[in-house]
Design an enzyme around this catalytic site. Structure first.
Site, PDB file in Angstrom:
ATOM      1  N   CYS B  95       0.838  -1.189   0.000  1.00 41.87           N
ATOM      2  CA  CYS B  95       0.000   0.000   0.000  1.00 41.87           C
ATOM      3  C   CYS B  95       0.876   1.242   0.000  1.00 41.87           C
ATOM      4  O   CYS B  95       1.306   1.723   1.041  1.00 41.87           O
ATOM      5  CB  CYS B  95      -0.921  -0.016   1.220  1.00 41.87           C
ATOM      6  SG  CYS B  95      -2.074   1.325   1.215  1.00 41.87           S
ATOM      7  N   GLU B 414     -22.831   3.692  -0.007  1.00 42.47           N
ATOM      8  CA  GLU B 414     -23.093   2.286   0.273  1.00 42.47           C
ATOM      9  C   GLU B 414     -21.852   1.442  -0.016  1.00 42.47           C
ATOM     10  O   GLU B 414     -21.549   0.494   0.700  1.00 42.47           O
ATOM     11  CB  GLU B 414     -24.275   1.794  -0.567  1.00 42.47           C
ATOM     12  CG  GLU B 414     -25.571   2.518  -0.282  1.00 42.47           C
ATOM     13  CD  GLU B 414     -26.048   2.302   1.147  1.00 42.47           C
ATOM     14  OE1 GLU B 414     -25.796   1.219   1.686  1.00 42.47           O
ATOM     15  OE2 GLU B 414     -26.643   3.221   1.724  1.00 42.47           O
TER      16      GLU B 414
END
Lengths: 789, 444
Positions: B95, B414
């Site tokens: 990352c 969402e």
């Protein structure tokens, strides 16, 4: 197992006997329950479901209820309960959410009776009604409690806690219809079994989950709850509001709590994590467990008192796959390991000390304390059985009274306030401090200061800028030297006399007044040449006789000091003068009265300054044999330590600060830090904030100076909504406005902010300053008449 | 009270302005802006992750609290250690974003720049942590008390229990944050949230904030084109297929990465001196045994690795007490996170949430007795399952997650919600394994 005991208790018709014993289980236990007549115990866990018979010497496996080649999750029990009325009836709570009842009377191997799969999540607890045969209650992770009638195939009523998971449900012993439920969110609810729509009462018992609750077996309406917050609380439910009447703090989260039969104030607890012991507490003594069972090697998951009227037997199951029967007599009594001692200072410095009798019985010298009986038994139980007492401690109380005066700390406060630690030349500081000490009747300290001055007045400055002027001043030194030699003998004796005659001196001043003005004029004109001249010698030669004169001069000089500041060189000069190891003590103290004026200066005032150069040649050679300041360092170091050890850390620190670099390297940092800390602590206890802050500022230890960096938070209220600003930054949480806006320019103030204490409006320092120059009213327009000073 | 230095003043103010504008535009989202603003004020920047989470203010708050607590507040580990551990954890999942972020913070708190050269340059104590880092990141069920024992074994380089617990919390936090970063695509393209429909979070990328320049990174074009290309592959969704695809894309990815790195270094040049020394640390330097990665926790392994039954070792009953005992207050903060993610208002039904949560725990070897795993298949479409698994188990920042088809219909909030669930579930799973190992160590 060395400490085994055998106990037989007669309980009505049946008799229970046994000893501390254990047996290995095949798997970790999650819960245990005992049948009514205390002869069998059921152990349930993820991979175990067995009934053991409790015999005198051992556990005997009676029955394995876990049958089938690959038992379903219905056998994985989170909880189990044996019916207290019907000895063939058991209920388990399965981890998969099923509630199962078992009928031991069934002829088949599988004793499973009924299966209720109404809960959606793990069932944490099942509970039979204490008197009703067919009533079973369950509490589940899904937040519901269900009441089953065992004659029916499904639940008869469902109670929704409207909060999180149910951790425990318990029928009340006192009230037929009532049950208590404890929840993961910290609440405890009371329900009426007939009213499934709404709880009767709810209160928050713990922060975090309440893992367990237990009604007191004697019908007193007491409910004990235990939670993840490591507390056991006892609630009185008979009042309108549930009232916390006892609270025990344990060292780990409380997984189970069980009242001890027949003992009103005892309960047993065990933990779910970290702590493997079982504790029995006397709730009135919440700090130390009454008894401890330390046998388990992993967390105890289930505890139950073997018989509901016998307090001697405790059964426990554990994750370490063992089942234990603990005899109360074999318990560890932590209180035996503790030394009951108490120590307390009274307001007036008295010291009371209570200690176990046995520890000091040999000490015959104590005389009884007149205030009362010498013995204060902590606790007296009527019952003869010692094992049931918390601890039979009788202790002796000694009170040491202190002489009030000897402990007065006035001198400390005064000294702290009056000492000057910086901002002036070294010698002056010493003089001043010596004077302060003397006035507080601390001659030793005073002398120490004086000696310090003598030792450390810096000879290095001698070589410094050798202007003519300086040189001329140096001339006075040998003079003093010579005179002081003469005076040495009588010097010490003179000290007291000086003190005594002080009052008279002051009066004499008045007579001298007219002359004073003249003299001061002189001095102003001739200040450069102070401290010189032959006549000084004469003057000093009969100093003993002329105490009065001396004083008057000094008084005069002090008055002068207020009018002007002496130029720097003058001070330097005085350092040099004082740097004379053999200077007489009394002389120094004289001078201490007027810290800014050295003795020689005083003389000068009454003399016409002449021939300052002429003496140089004489003085120089005399000066050479002086000792370097570092020579004294070891002695001074010892002296500082001596004061510190004596408890006068004030002196040690003050000297440390005043001497600064001269001594700092001689003392290791830790010691210094320690002294500083002690002194600052003392100062703060006397609320001498300013002094303590000054000390912090002047200290050179990093650890000390950084004290000023701590607790620098300023709590402010929002200027709009007047409520506290909880977050850092400039935006108020509540009214969403920049809180510290300048009332003049309406920008956020980052940096110096000045408030009016009257109306709490304010802004940039400059803006407010400017505004209030031109206007008397608050710039915010609130009408307040602000003032800027 | 002066917290902004001159050089920071300009971007800070402009950002504040933007934030403030948002406040006015969208009253309902005030709380977010306040949080964001607070963070801005205190740190001088709002990182991309917080921006993403800003659509769930309630959660964002507890997330930031926890993160702040474990990285900056009281704790047994020195500050540079904490950031270095975070770097190690993020590097396990390649990352870049988090490695960069923590490298900068590492230097800011006075860490030795030498350490950033790679794991070999770090003190041996931190290197010891590598193993547990590896295991927790990829196959947490392998964590055993022997790992703990090696770390705690008395010696010069030994860890104390309290330090270890903090380290483990940081590791788990960062691993799971990698999942989120990966899931939200924050890392790979540094795309500002411009397309986020609610539009609330102001758009700045982490580099601006540190940089003081508001230019959109030029690397933007490449990844977006890339993504469209890859999305066409999504039709056939199978586990094997996914793996193949990942392998295939890896090569492309490497190429892209080079490009990416170049732009990074370009940007680097005009960075302030403070940050100059961070030559954009290649995550692989902090990784050993790079081949170690997620493996299926398959049924057949059940004999070898016992499944962790939540009923036997749960966060609420066991994990909390232990972690809170050894690293005070962290239990409450984590509890808060788990709780708030579970109660986030969302379109998703509670059943779906639970299915996602339990599915993640399931692929990591944690089982719930009281859950019917058939529900997972009913509620989660296959591509969603694949997505969840990819994000939770191999969040590799050098790849772009394959978004399920149905997601195009979903609102961004969402999507972020699902990512939050994945992150928290993974965090809890790792913590449970690590804490169980510590518990076993303590009993032994």
């Amino acid at each position: 197992m060395e400490k085994m005991s055998r106990v037989t208790t007669a309980l009505g018709s049946s008799a229970i006997s046994g000893r501390t014993m254990f047996c290995h289980l095949d798997a970790p236990a999650n819960a245990i329950s005992v049948c009514r007549d205390a002869t069998q115990v059921v152990v349930a866990g993820r991979n175990i479901f067995k009934i053991y018979g409790l015999e005198e010497e051992q556990f005997v496996e009676k029955l394995n209820l876990r049958v089938g080649r690959k038992p379903s999750l219905n056998f994985s029990c989170a909880d189990v309960m044996w019916h207290q009325m019907e000895e063939n009836l058991l209920a388990t709570a399965a981890t998969n959410g099923a509630v199962v009842t078992w009928n031991l009377g069934k002829p088949s191997r599988n004793k499973q009776d009924q299966l209720f799969t109404e809960h959606k999540r793990t069932v944490n607890k099942v509970c039979f009604h204490p008197t009703e045969v067919y009533m079973l209650l369950s509490g589940s992770q899904d937040g519901f409690m269900k009441c089953f009638d065992l004659r029916k195939k499904e639940s008869v009523s469902t109670f929704s806690g409207q909060s999180e998971s149910v951790r425990d449900v318990q029928f009340s012993m006192k009230d037929y219809f009532t049950f208590a439920a404890s929840f993961e969110n910290g609440n405890v609810q009371l329900w009426d079994i007939r009213r499934p729509d709404r709880f009767e009462r709810m209160f928050t018992a713990h922060t975090g989950p309440v893992f367990c609750c237990d009604w007191h077996p004697d019908d007193r309406g007491w409910l004990a709850t235990g939670g993840r917050d490591k507390m056991v609380k006892v609630w009185d439910m008979t009042t309108n509001r549930a009232k916390e009447i006892y609270c025990v703090q344990t060292i780990a989260s409380v997984a189970r709590v069980k009242w001890r039969p027949e003992k009103k104030f005892h309960l047993a607890t065990c933990s779910m994590m970290v702590d493997h012991n079982i504790y029995v507490w006397d709730i009135r003594r919440p700090f130390i467990p009454f008894a401890t069972f330390e046998e388990h090697k992993d967390v105890t998951t289930g505890i139950v008192w073997r018989h509901q009227h016998d307090p001697q037997f405790l059964l426990s199951g554990s994750k370490d796959s063992t089942l234990y029967q603990h005899m109360f007599e074999d318990a560890t009594r932590p209180v035996d390991m503790a030394n009951p001692e108490g120590l307390c200072f009274g307001l007036m410095g008295d010291l009371a000390f209570a200690v176990n009798d046995s520890l000091i019985s040999s000490d015959a010298n104590r005389k009884p304390y007149p205030g009362g009986d010498r013995r204060y038994p902590f606790f007296s139980f009527k019952r003869p059985n010692l094992t049931e007492q918390f601890a039979h401690v009788s202790s002796a109380l000694s009170v040491f009274e202190t002489d009030l005066d000897s402990n007065r700390m006035d001198w400390f406060v005064k000294t702290a306030q009056l000492y000057i630690l910086s901002g002036k030349p070294f010698a002056e500081l010493c003089d001043h401090n010596a004077k302060v000490a003397r006035e507080l009747k601390r001659p030793q300290v005073s002398t120490t200061w004086t000696m310090l001055r003598i030792m450390f007045s810096d000879p290095a400055n001698m070589a410094a800028p050798a202007s003519n002027l300086n040189l001329s001043k140096l001339g006075s030194l040998p003079l003093m030297n010579s005179f002081s030699m003469k005076e040495m003998g009588s010097g010490m004796g003179a000290e007291s006399r000086l003190e005594r005659s002080k009052g008279e001196n002051r009066q004499d001043n008045i007579h001298l007044e007219p002359g004073n003005s003249l003299i001061s004029n002189n001095n102003e004109e001739n200040e450069e040449t102070e401290g010189s001249d032959g006549p000084v010698e004469n003057m000093f030669a009969d100093v003993e006789l002329d105490d009065d004169d001396l004083y008057s001069m000094e008084q005069d000089n002090q008055a002068e000091e207020q009018e002007y500041t002496l130029p720097q060189e003058a001070f330097q000069l005085r350092h040099e003068i004082m740097d004379n190891p053999s200077a007489p003590e009394h002389l120094q103290q004289d001078k201490a009265d007027s810290p800014h004026v050295s003795g020689s200066e005083a003389e000068v005032t009454c003399l016409t300054p002449i021939e300052s150069f002429s003496l140089i040649s004489i003085s120089q050679p005399l000066f050479s044999p002086h000792l370097p300041a570092s020579f004294f360092c070891p002695i001074v170091r010892e002296m500082l330590s001596y004061y510190a050890v004596q408890g006068d850390v004030q002196m040690a620190v003050s000297m440390l600060i005043v001497m600064g670099e001269r001594i700092r390297k001689e003392i290791d940092d830790l010691t210094q830090e320690h002294w500083y800390m002690s002194y600052i602590d003392l100062l703060q206890r006397f609320e001498l904030w300013n002094v303590s802050n000054e000390v912090i500022k002047l200290s050179t230890c990093n650890a000390i100076t950084c004290l000023n960096q701590t607790s620098t938070t300023l709590h402010i209220n929002c200027s709009n909504c007047k409520r506290p600003m909880s977050n850092k930054g400039w935006i108020c949480d509540r009214c969403r406005q920049c809180a510290s806006v300048c009332a003049v320019c309406h920008h956020v103030v980052k940096g110096l902010f000045v408030w009016c204490q009257g109306c709490s409006h304010g802004g940039h320092l400059e803006h407010i300053m400017n505004w209030l120059k031109s206007s008397a009213h608050c710039p915010a327009g609130c009408g307040h008449l602000c003032e800027y000073t | 009270m002066i917290i902004c230095t001159n050089k920071m003043e300009y971007p800070l103010r402009s950002q504040c302005h933007r934030v403030q504008k948002q406040v006015m535009v969208n009253g309902e989202k005030e709380r977010v802006s306040l949080l964001v603003m607070k963070k801005l004020v205190s740190r001088g920047s709002v990182d991309a992750v917080s921006q993403q989470m800003a659509s769930h203010p309630q959660y964002l708050k507890s997330f930031l609290h926890t993160q702040h607590y474990i990285l900056h507040m009281d704790g047994p580990l020195p500050l540079p250690y904490r950031h270095y551990i975070a770097i190690m954890a993020a590097a396990r999942h390649h990352c870049n974003y988090l490695v960069y972020l923590h490298s900068a913070q590492f230097l800011r708190v006075g860490g030795d720049p030498l350490w950033l050269q790679g794991l070999e340059a770090a003190p041996p104590r931190l290197r010891l942590l590598d193993h547990i880092n590896k295991v927790l990141a990829h196959q947490p069920w392998l964590t055993t008390c022997s790992h703990i024992q090696t770390l705690l074994k008395a010696g010069e380089q030994c860890w104390s229990l309290a330090e270890l617990v903090q380290a483990v919390v940081i590791l788990a936090h960062c691993h799971s944050l990698c999942s989120f970063v990966f899931g939200c695509n924050t890392d790979s393209d540094l795309v500002p949230l411009a397309k986020s429909p609610n539009g609330t979070p102001p758009t700045f990328c982490p580099f601006d904030a540190a940089n003081g320049n508001a230019n959109v990174p030029q690397s933007l074009a490449a990844p977006s084109e890339h993504r469209t290309r890859r999305r066409s592959l999504d039709s056939s969704c199978d586990m094997v297929c996914l793996k193949e695809r990942i392998q295939k894309s890896q090569e492309e990815q490497e190429r892209r990465d080079e490009r990416f790195l170049q732009t990074q270094t370009l940007q680097q040049t005009d960075m302030e001196e403070e940050e100059e020394m961070i030559c954009f640390a290649d995550p692989s330097r902090f990784v050993t045994d790079a081949d170690f990665c997620y493996q299926e926790f398959a049924r057949r392994d059940e004999d070898r690795f016992q499944v962790l039954r939540v009923q036997d070792y749960s966060w609420e009953d066991h994990g909390f007490s232990l972690v809170n005992r050894l690293y005070s207050d962290i239990g409450h903060l984590l509890d808060d996170r788990f709780r708030s993610v579970a109660t986030l208002p969302s379109m998703h039904s509670p059943d779906l949430k639970r299915a996602i949560w339990n599915y993640i725990h399931c692929v990591l070897g944690i089982r719930y007795d009281d859950y019917d795993y058939g529900e997972v298949n009913q509620l989660l479409a296959r591509d969603l399952k694949l997505y969840i698994k990819a994000v939770a188990c191999y969040p590799d920042a050098t790849k772009t997650p394959v978004c399920p088809l149905s997601w195009t219909l979903l609102k961004a909030t969402e999507r972020i919600h699902v990512n939050l669930l994945i992150m928290e579930a993974r965090l809890q799973a790792e913590l449970l394994y690590a804490l169980r190992a510590i518990t076993q160590y303590m009993i032994a």
